[in-house]
Every structure is written in C-alpha cells, then in structure tokens.
Design an enzyme around this catalytic site. Structure first.
Site, short mmCIF file in Angstrom:
data_model
loop_
_atom_site.label_atom_id
_atom_site.label_comp_id
_atom_site.label_asym_id
_atom_site.label_seq_id
_atom_site.Cartn_x
_atom_site.Cartn_y
_atom_site.Cartn_z
CG PHE A 130 -11.07 1.15 3.71
CD1 PHE A 130 -10.77 0.30 2.65
CD2 PHE A 130 -10.83 2.50 3.55
CE1 PHE A 130 -10.23 0.78 1.47
CE2 PHE A 130 -10.28 3.00 2.37
CZ PHE A 130 -9.98 2.14 1.32
CG ASP A 183 -2.10 0.89 1.11
OD1 ASP A 183 -2.33 1.41 0.01
OD2 ASP A 183 -2.81 1.09 2.11
CB THR A 237 -11.60 1.15 -2.89
OG1 THR A 237 -10.84 1.54 -1.75
CG2 THR A 237 -12.07 2.38 -3.65
CE LYS A 248 -7.88 1.37 -4.65
NZ LYS A 248 -6.77 1.86 -3.79
CD GLU A 261 -9.25 5.32 -5.26
OE1 GLU A 261 -10.14 5.81 -4.56
OE2 GLU A 261 -8.29 4.69 -4.81
#
Length: 346
Positions: free
Chosen positions: A203, A42, A181, A157, A121
């Site tokens: 998350f 990440d 996400t 994403k 993303e």
C-alpha cells in the site's frame, strides 16, 4: 550462478530482445503503462471497469459499500439478500453471509468484463485466525463455482498478518492463488514470498500518509517512502527469483504510479486512471526484472518469531496494518448495516 547485469546494460538488452516497451508508440500514459505493467481497476463499479478496460479488477468491503450507494446497484443487494448461501454462522453478525454473497456477485459481474481475474477479500474480522481465513476462502470459491467461475479466475485476498500468511501457505499448496493485502513492511513481503503467495498488494499511499504525519513534510514522487518500499520489494523478489507478483496499490497521486511504471501489476482508482488517460506525456519505464540494486539476503523458512521480529521492528507497518484491519472491519460493518436496512424494507 545467475549473472546479473548492470542496470543500464540489462535495460538495453531487454529492449533489444523486445521485452521492454517503447512507450512512445502509446497515445496516453495509461496506454503506455498497460504496455509495461498489468493494470488493475480499483473499483466496485462494473461500468468503470468497462470504461478503462483493465486486465484484472479488485474489490474489498470499502469498494462494495461505495458501489451499493449507487441506486444502479441496488439490484446486487437484493440478489445477495435472496441468496440461499447468505446464512451467517455468527449470530452477532446476521448479515455477514449476505455481505460475502454480495462481494461474489460484484466479482462475478466484473469477470464478465475483464479477461483476467478478480480479487475477493476475506472478511477482515478474521485476519488473526488462520483456520477461519482458510474456511472463508473456500466458501467464497464455492460461491463462485456455483456461478460457473473457476478458482483460476479468482485471487483470494488476505490481510498480511501471520495468520493470513499461514492461511496463504495452505491455500497455495492446494492450488488457490492468494492476494496478500494490507502489506506495509519488508517482513510481510518476505513472508508472503516464502510461502508462495501468488500476489502481494503493498500500500503505497498509506505508507506516505504515515510519513507525512510523522515528520510533518511533503514528499516528491521520486522520494516517496511508499514508492521506495515497493521498489525494494520488487528488486528483492526479482533478485531471488520469487514468482510472487508485486501489485502496487493505494496511491495518493499519479506521480507515485509513474515512479513504479514497469511494476508487475498496478491497481489504480478511477480518478487516477482518468488522469493517466488524459496525459500524453511520455512515460519512461522505472522498473524491470533484471535491473538489480537489491542488497537484501533471501529469507527462507520464516517462522512466526522471525516475522514478528522483522515486521514488529517497523513502527509504521505495525500501526498501518492494525489501522487497515480496523478500517476494513468498520467498512464491513457498515455494509452489513446497509444490508439489514434494505432487508427491513422488503
């Protein structure tokens, strides 16, 4: 009818078949984790990807913004500014297209290092517009293709709004794999699986943050509400034979990661990768596909009304989804401002 074994029996049988891993042969907890879960870095910095040797990597506006603060990556900014693909369709955001190019440049650099995929993303400003999400996804893939990178090496994403789910449905039907996400609720997870999302990113840490603030208490890793949410989703997917990959994300401590050892994928920040790499304690497997323990009925053919009902009944998830979109949009704006500042000096 599929026979589901009791958790202990299923675990023993998997070990005998060589499907479960004896983490005692690993020298560090990070090595042990890699033997039972796909580890994803990440970070937006290629040198950190080289250091930890993950299978996949992921980027977002926050990570891209952090990366380009480093003088070593100023060249990426200049490449993005000079790109012919950087034209923006929004007069109010003239550097939005440059930001898209930058994310692809960083993603392409990552793919020179990792054997797997990169997640890139879609602009969070588009999170409630399904067509705009779809169009942006195809534009990102076109830019990757111009660099010789096949769609099979990219996850798109999307925020797990209903519009994001609808965009995912269309993209997956066309063979484009999506990473859903900003996922905080069971309703979001059920919808993503229902439309065939390739991967979801629940998350963990942000769920914990909300509960700590709401109830003014701390949580040990084994009782962490973010961990519990991922466990529930993982068991639901395996019980109903969904192929969607569960990639736990957004951790606040290594204890959360240890409680999810065996989850399909786990995306981890450099600081926590360092911590796991430094530990030589045994790492027991906590999740495996036939473990059972799911009591949720399969939700099929989900409508927007059903999504709104399931997701809307979760106060935490509603708040965190909105906050997450706002936060990613703010980071996107900061990134665009950084690009404008650099452009003025050239």
């Amino acid at each position: 009818v599929r026979v589901r074994l009791a958790p202990a029996r299923a675990y023993v049988d998997e070990k005998q078949q060589g499907e479960a891993v004896n983490s005692n042969v690993a020298t560090t907890q990070l090595e042990a984790l890699k033997s039972m879960s796909v580890v994803v870095a990440d970070t937006g910095k290629p040198e950190l990807v080289k250091k930890f040797k993950p299978q996949d990597c992921t980027t977002n506006p926050s990570l891209c913004y952090q990366a380009v603060q480093d003088p070593e990556y100023q060249g990426f900014l200049q490449q993005a500014l000079n790109s012919k693909a950087a034209k923006s369709s929004d007069p109010a955001r003239p550097y939005a297209g440059v930001a898209d190019v930058l994310s692809v440049i960083i993603g392409a650099e990552m793919l020179k290092i990792v054997p797997g995929r990169v997640s890139t993303e879609v602009d969070a400003h588009l999170s409630h517009d399904a067509k705009a999400c779809y169009d942006k996804a195809m534009h990102l893939l076109d830019m990757y293709a111009a660099r010789g990178i096949e769609p099979s090496r990219v996850y798109i994403k999307l925020a797990s709004t209903w519009a994001g789910v609808e965009a995912c449905r269309r993209l997956q039907r066309e063979g484009v794999d999506c990473n859903m996400t900003l996922l905080f609720s069971f309703g979001q997870a059920a919808a993503c699986a229902d439309v065939g999302a390739a991967l979801i990113s629940p998350f963990v840490g942000r769920i914990l943050d909300w509960h700590k603030a709401k109830y003014n208490r701390d949580y040990a890793p084994h009782e962490d509400p973010g961990v519990a949410s991922v466990q529930r989703i993982y068991k639901y997917y395996k019980a109903h034979d969904y192929k969607t990959i569960v990639m736990a994300a957004s951790f606040r401590n290594a204890g959360e990661i240890r409680e999810l050892a065996g989850c399909d994928n786990i995306t981890i920040s450099p600081a926590l990768l360092d911590e796991l790499q430094a530990s030589i304690e045994p790492l027991p497997r906590k999740l495996w596909p036939t473990m059972g323990g799911n009591s949720d009925e399969r939700v099929s053919g989900m409508s927007q009304a059903t999504f709104d009902s399931l997701h809307g009944s979760d106060e935490m998830a509603v708040e965190k989804l909105k906050h997450g979109i706002d936060s990613f949009s703010a980071d996107q704006k900061k990134l665009e401002e950084q690009l404008a500042k650099l452009a003025s000096t050239l």
